[in-house]
Design a protein around this motif. Sequence first.
Motif, mmCIF file in Angstrom:
data_model
loop_
_atom_site.group_PDB
_atom_site.id
_atom_site.type_symbol
_atom_site.label_atom_id
_atom_site.label_comp_id
_atom_site.label_asym_id
_atom_site.label_seq_id
_atom_site.Cartn_x
_atom_site.Cartn_y
_atom_site.Cartn_z
ATOM 1 N N ALA A 115 0.788 -1.235 0.000
ATOM 2 C CA ALA A 115 0.000 0.000 0.000
ATOM 3 C C ALA A 115 0.820 1.284 0.000
ATOM 4 N N PHE A 116 2.126 1.225 0.369
ATOM 5 C CA PHE A 116 2.899 2.456 0.563
ATOM 6 C C PHE A 116 4.281 2.372 -0.087
ATOM 7 N N PRO A 117 4.924 3.546 -0.355
ATOM 8 C CA PRO A 117 6.256 3.562 -0.993
ATOM 9 C C PRO A 117 7.366 3.266 0.016
ATOM 10 N N VAL A 118 7.359 2.058 0.558
ATOM 11 C CA VAL A 118 8.336 1.651 1.563
ATOM 12 C C VAL A 118 8.940 0.306 1.167
ATOM 13 N N SER A 119 9.985 -0.088 1.864
ATOM 14 C CA SER A 119 10.640 -1.361 1.585
ATOM 15 C C SER A 119 10.805 -2.155 2.883
ATOM 16 N N GLU A 120 11.158 -3.435 2.746
ATOM 17 C CA GLU A 120 11.379 -4.276 3.910
ATOM 18 C C GLU A 120 12.591 -3.788 4.694
ATOM 19 N N PHE A 121 12.537 -3.960 6.001
ATOM 20 C CA PHE A 121 13.666 -3.553 6.843
ATOM 21 C C PHE A 121 13.649 -4.385 8.115
ATOM 22 N N MET A 122 14.837 -4.680 8.616
ATOM 23 C CA MET A 122 14.974 -5.341 9.917
ATOM 24 C C MET A 122 15.800 -4.437 10.826
ATOM 25 N N ILE A 123 15.261 -4.098 11.981
ATOM 26 C CA ILE A 123 16.012 -3.319 12.962
ATOM 27 C C ILE A 123 16.943 -4.275 13.687
ATOM 28 N N PRO A 124 18.265 -4.116 13.542
ATOM 29 C CA PRO A 124 19.194 -5.055 14.182
ATOM 30 C C PRO A 124 19.030 -5.065 15.708
ATOM 31 N N ALA A 125 19.159 -6.244 16.292
ATOM 32 C CA ALA A 125 19.008 -6.364 17.743
ATOM 33 C C ALA A 125 20.024 -5.504 18.485
ATOM 34 N N SER A 126 21.163 -5.248 17.843
ATOM 35 C CA SER A 126 22.221 -4.457 18.480
ATOM 36 C C SER A 126 21.882 -2.981 18.593
ATOM 37 N N THR A 127 20.784 -2.553 17.957
ATOM 38 C CA THR A 127 20.429 -1.133 17.943
ATOM 39 C C THR A 127 20.048 -0.638 19.330
ATOM 40 N N TYR A 128 19.294 -1.454 20.058
ATOM 41 C CA TYR A 128 18.799 -1.057 21.380
ATOM 42 C C TYR A 128 19.047 -2.162 22.394
ATOM 43 N N GLU A 129 19.255 -1.773 23.634
ATOM 44 C CA GLU A 129 19.428 -2.747 24.712
ATOM 45 C C GLU A 129 18.172 -3.599 24.876
ATOM 46 N N THR A 130 17.005 -3.004 24.578
ATOM 47 C CA THR A 130 15.726 -3.682 24.774
ATOM 48 C C THR A 130 15.546 -4.870 23.837
ATOM 49 N N LEU A 131 16.073 -4.784 22.625
ATOM 50 C CA LEU A 131 15.843 -5.829 21.616
ATOM 51 C C LEU A 131 16.712 -7.056 21.887
ATOM 52 N N GLU A 132 16.095 -8.218 21.834
ATOM 53 C CA GLU A 132 16.824 -9.468 21.984
ATOM 54 C C GLU A 132 17.071 -10.122 20.638
ATOM 55 N N GLU A 133 16.301 -9.723 19.627
ATOM 56 C CA GLU A 133 16.511 -10.223 18.267
ATOM 57 C C GLU A 133 16.076 -9.146 17.291
ATOM 58 N N ASP A 134 16.462 -9.311 16.019
ATOM 59 C CA ASP A 134 16.101 -8.325 15.003
ATOM 60 C C ASP A 134 14.587 -8.149 14.955
ATOM 61 N N ALA A 135 14.162 -6.907 14.704
ATOM 62 C CA ALA A 135 12.726 -6.597 14.688
ATOM 63 C C ALA A 135 12.285 -6.209 13.285
ATOM 64 N N ARG A 136 11.228 -6.839 12.821
ATOM 65 C CA ARG A 136 10.703 -6.609 11.466
ATOM 66 C C ARG A 136 10.056 -5.227 11.388
ATOM 67 N N ALA A 137 10.356 -4.494 10.288
ATOM 68 C CA ALA A 137 9.798 -3.158 10.099
ATOM 69 C C ALA A 137 9.717 -2.857 8.605
ATOM 70 N N VAL A 138 9.386 -1.619 8.274
ATOM 71 C CA VAL A 138 9.462 -1.120 6.909
ATOM 72 C C VAL A 138 10.277 0.173 6.957
ATOM 73 N N SER A 139 10.765 0.616 5.787
ATOM 74 C CA SER A 139 11.627 1.791 5.790
ATOM 75 C C SER A 139 11.458 2.609 4.516
ATOM 76 N N MET A 140 12.002 3.835 4.557
ATOM 77 C CA MET A 140 11.995 4.755 3.426
ATOM 78 C C MET A 140 13.372 5.431 3.360
ATOM 79 N N TRP A 141 13.930 5.606 2.151
ATOM 80 C CA TRP A 141 15.264 6.195 2.012
ATOM 81 C C TRP A 141 15.241 7.711 2.227
ATOM 82 N N ASN A 142 16.332 8.199 2.805
ATOM 83 C CA ASN A 142 16.548 9.622 3.029
ATOM 84 C C ASN A 142 17.669 10.140 2.136
#
Length: 329
Positions: A230-257
């Motif tokens: 539905a939107f001009p976005v692409s697949e993205f995974m937030i790496p678990a190393s990004t935040y202390e809270t994350l224990e594994e990669d988190a599925r998301a969507v993204s847009m280029w800057n």
Amino acid sequence: MRTAATTILTGTLAGAMLVAAPASAQSDRSDWPDNFTVGTASQGGTYFVYGSGWANLISDELDISGGGEVTGGPTQNLALVHGGDVAFGLTTMGPASDAVSGKSPLAPGLEMDNVCALFPMYETPFSITALADSGITSISEIPDGASIGFGPAASTSDTYFPAILEELGVDFERRNGGWTDLGGQLQDGLIDVIAFAAGIPIPAVSQLEVQTDVNIIEFTEEEQAKVLEAFPVSEFMIPASTYETLEEDARAVSMWNFAIAGCDLPEDFVYEVTKLTMENNDRMMDVHRTAATTIPENIKYNTVLPFHPGAVRWYEENGYEIDDELKLN
């Protein structure tokens, strides 16, 4: 043009000039602006940190007064650059496409043709954060009527995230504000959720997880697929190393800057800015670690804006092709 806080070269810095500086010293600077401003976004977001740091780098190494300015984000930055209110800005491809086709919510019907691309920055993931004690662990668990902070009005997050959540069947009350302010409201229980569209790690989220327990909520596979369609976005995974809270990669969507500039800025000036940025990725990484993708190989992700002639010159001198359709006539 508005001036901003500046960093002036000292004798010590002059002795440590980057390789780009001698070239700039030899350039004809007679038509260069006396100062410049970079349109960023609200304090507490990645745009502000990235844009202000980049502005300081330009100011230091090219010996020109300049700095970052707090703005409403990508959509407003396009309008500010187009109108000549700021020389440079940061934006995402969705709002950029709307701006050049006359569909900007800030100026309906106005085709913003004085906005040129400079270089790729990074992908903006769309991510959701709630307090752990809210019990919200998934998008489907966001309760009807929940108050959700979407960032500054007319920002990429505010433009796209409400529509994304509506597509996924979420019923909510919309709140706007700077990321730092919204983070404080979430911590104080004044809002239920923050829907972020910003480069990671988001400073406001990093600060929140130091002070309290949070849930960083990922998209399910089905939710991601629905949004991709539905939107001009692409697949993205937030790496678990990004935040202390994350224990594994988190599925998301993204847009280029992309960084943008007024198309009427002097070619030599923009050439030197592009050269400095593209040839010193280590310095850009010192500004913000999302700059790992601020490399010329990623110019392919701009299919919307024409590249500034000064940027085109640097890319082509260094073996990177720019499609003729993305060059100014």
